[in-house]
Design a protein around this motif. Sequence first.
Motif, PDB file in Angstrom:
ATOM      1  N   ARG A   1       0.862  -1.185   0.000  1.00  0.00           N
ATOM      2  CA  ARG A   1       0.000   0.000   0.000  1.00  0.00           C
ATOM      3  C   ARG A   1       0.895   1.230   0.000  1.00  0.00           C
ATOM      4  O   ARG A   1       1.863   1.308   0.758  1.00  0.00           O
ATOM      5  N   ARG A   2       0.574   2.186  -0.881  1.00  0.00           N
ATOM      6  CA  ARG A   2       1.359   3.416  -0.929  1.00  0.00           C
ATOM      7  C   ARG A   2       1.121   4.236   0.336  1.00  0.00           C
ATOM      8  O   ARG A   2      -0.021   4.436   0.748  1.00  0.00           O
ATOM      9  N   ARG A   3       2.189   4.668   0.953  1.00  0.00           N
ATOM     10  CA  ARG A   3       2.085   5.473   2.168  1.00  0.00           C
ATOM     11  C   ARG A   3       1.766   6.917   1.821  1.00  0.00           C
ATOM     12  O   ARG A   3       2.076   7.389   0.723  1.00  0.00           O
ATOM     13  N   VAL A   4       1.139   7.600   2.754  1.00  0.00           N
ATOM     14  CA  VAL A   4       0.889   9.027   2.573  1.00  0.00           C
ATOM     15  C   VAL A   4       2.243   9.731   2.545  1.00  0.00           C
ATOM     16  O   VAL A   4       3.061   9.570   3.446  1.00  0.00           O
ATOM     17  N   GLY A   5       2.479  10.461   1.494  1.00  0.00           N
ATOM     18  CA  GLY A   5       3.769  11.124   1.349  1.00  0.00           C
ATOM     19  C   GLY A   5       4.666  10.338   0.422  1.00  0.00           C
ATOM     20  O   GLY A   5       4.485  10.343  -0.785  1.00  0.00           O
ATOM     21  N   VAL A   6       5.625   9.603   0.997  1.00  0.00           N
ATOM     22  CA  VAL A   6       6.602   8.867   0.190  1.00  0.00           C
ATOM     23  C   VAL A   6       6.730   7.443   0.697  1.00  0.00           C
ATOM     24  O   VAL A   6       6.719   7.201   1.902  1.00  0.00           O
ATOM     25  N   GLY A   7       6.855   6.498  -0.231  1.00  0.00           N
ATOM     26  CA  GLY A   7       7.177   5.130   0.148  1.00  0.00           C
ATOM     27  C   GLY A   7       5.993   4.181   0.127  1.00  0.00           C
ATOM     28  O   GLY A   7       4.877   4.537  -0.257  1.00  0.00           O
ATOM     29  N   TRP A   8       6.293   2.944   0.564  1.00  0.00           N
ATOM     30  CA  TRP A   8       5.326   1.851   0.508  1.00  0.00           C
ATOM     31  C   TRP A   8       5.303   1.098   1.832  1.00  0.00           C
ATOM     32  O   TRP A   8       6.293   1.064   2.552  1.00  0.00           O
ATOM     33  N   LYS A   9       4.179   0.464   2.109  1.00  0.00           N
ATOM     34  CA  LYS A   9       4.016  -0.343   3.319  1.00  0.00           C
ATOM     35  C   LYS A   9       3.561  -1.739   2.927  1.00  0.00           C
ATOM     36  O   LYS A   9       2.660  -1.897   2.101  1.00  0.00           O
ATOM     37  N   ILE A  10       4.196  -2.765   3.507  1.00  0.00           N
ATOM     38  CA  ILE A  10       3.792  -4.144   3.253  1.00  0.00           C
ATOM     39  C   ILE A  10       2.523  -4.432   4.050  1.00  0.00           C
ATOM     40  O   ILE A  10       2.478  -4.227   5.266  1.00  0.00           O
ATOM     41  N   GLU A  11       1.496  -4.888   3.361  1.00  0.00           N
ATOM     42  CA  GLU A  11       0.236  -5.194   4.016  1.00  0.00           C
ATOM     43  C   GLU A  11       0.322  -6.542   4.736  1.00  0.00           C
ATOM     44  O   GLU A  11       1.292  -7.287   4.593  1.00  0.00           O
ATOM     45  N   THR A  12      -0.725  -6.867   5.484  1.00  0.00           N
ATOM     46  CA  THR A  12      -0.783  -8.142   6.200  1.00  0.00           C
ATOM     47  C   THR A  12      -0.772  -9.306   5.211  1.00  0.00           C
ATOM     48  O   THR A  12      -1.479  -9.285   4.204  1.00  0.00           O
ATOM     49  N   VAL A  13       0.048 -10.311   5.473  1.00  0.00           N
ATOM     50  CA  VAL A  13       0.052 -11.527   4.661  1.00  0.00           C
ATOM     51  C   VAL A  13      -0.084 -12.732   5.588  1.00  0.00           C
ATOM     52  O   VAL A  13       0.236 -12.655   6.773  1.00  0.00           O
ATOM     53  N   LEU A  14      -0.573 -13.831   5.043  1.00  0.00           N
ATOM     54  CA  LEU A  14      -0.687 -15.063   5.817  1.00  0.00           C
ATOM     55  C   LEU A  14       0.691 -15.705   5.915  1.00  0.00           C
ATOM     56  O   LEU A  14       1.350 -15.916   4.904  1.00  0.00           O
ATOM     57  N   ARG A  15       1.122 -16.036   7.138  1.00  0.00           N
ATOM     58  CA  ARG A  15       2.464 -16.580   7.312  1.00  0.00           C
ATOM     59  C   ARG A  15       2.492 -17.965   7.950  1.00  0.00           C
ATOM     60  O   ARG A  15       3.463 -18.692   7.795  1.00  0.00           O
ATOM     61  N   THR A  16       1.467 -18.324   8.703  1.00  0.00           N
ATOM     62  CA  THR A  16       1.489 -19.595   9.430  1.00  0.00           C
ATOM     63  C   THR A  16       0.233 -20.396   9.124  1.00  0.00           C
ATOM     64  O   THR A  16      -0.783 -19.843   8.692  1.00  0.00           O
ATOM     65  N   PRO A  17       0.272 -21.719   9.367  1.00  0.00           N
ATOM     66  CA  PRO A  17      -0.943 -22.521   9.196  1.00  0.00           C
ATOM     67  C   PRO A  17      -2.114 -22.002  10.021  1.00  0.00           C
ATOM     68  O   PRO A  17      -3.261 -22.061   9.577  1.00  0.00           O
TER      69      PRO A  17
END
Length: 295
Positions: free
Chosen positions: A134-150
């Motif tokens: 997701r594009r951050r307000v201003g500059v840069g990007w943020k990694i959104e929530t992802v599934l990591r475990t069973p």
Amino acid sequence: MSPYTPLHHRLAQNIVEDAVLAGYLPGAHLVTSQLAAKFQISRTPIVRALELLTEQGVLERRSNRGYFILDLDRFDREEIQSDDDRLYWRAVNDIYDECLPENFDETLLIKRYEQPRRTVARLLQRLSDEGVLRRRVGVGWKIETVLRTPEDVRKSLRYRVSIELGALAEPGYHAPREDVLAAIREQKLILSEGTHSTETFERNARFHEKLVSWSNNSFFVEAAVQHNKLRRLWEYRHFKAAKDIRKSTEEHIEILRELAAGNTAHARDLLREHLEKRMHTQDSYAPSGSAPDDL
């Protein structure tokens, strides 16, 4: 450098998939203007995609007549993969393995992957379109929530049970027969391929989204689409054995056949069994750490 862009590669795959689903036989004429309208794009990239498929031997070009199907079985996913796809998979693995910070700017990726800014911009846009960034307000990007475990996936499946079964219980739920038959044909493509690919996930996602869409409830539909984005990386990384893919796909087809017969209640019961069965298989999934076979 390849004369074809990532867009041409993706269009080539879409054209072949569409021809298979439509049941086109050798000799069928592919009309450029119709393809452009179907994929909502100009004719120029469509022509380039057709040229790519002609080089593969999938199509033939007849002078002053256009492009005709020669042999769809000659379509080679491995051959038409792009540098952008390979870069995408490097980024997916880095995100999943937490090799990238939660917040970053494109300069980090330019240096890490040693790619020009325009290439990284395409990568960021693709990951954003898929709901990974997701594009951050201003500059840069943020990694959104992802599934990591069973356990994350089991929670995800419980959420999907509430959404998808709720959609099938909507008053006036209606699955048009022609749409259901088209969905069955698409699922049969998975059985004919017999291997896991990113397209396997996309067909799986379309199956579940289509089930929900027949509820005509936009809130259910939006929830299903957004959640498919959330689970994409897990599905890409945790490949099931061919026999598991076949079993899951056969269950999809059984659900669709019940809908085609007008048995929505039974289809809903089968869908519940299908999703609940997945909850008990998550521990058997092992991450591959690489891209699926078609990348």
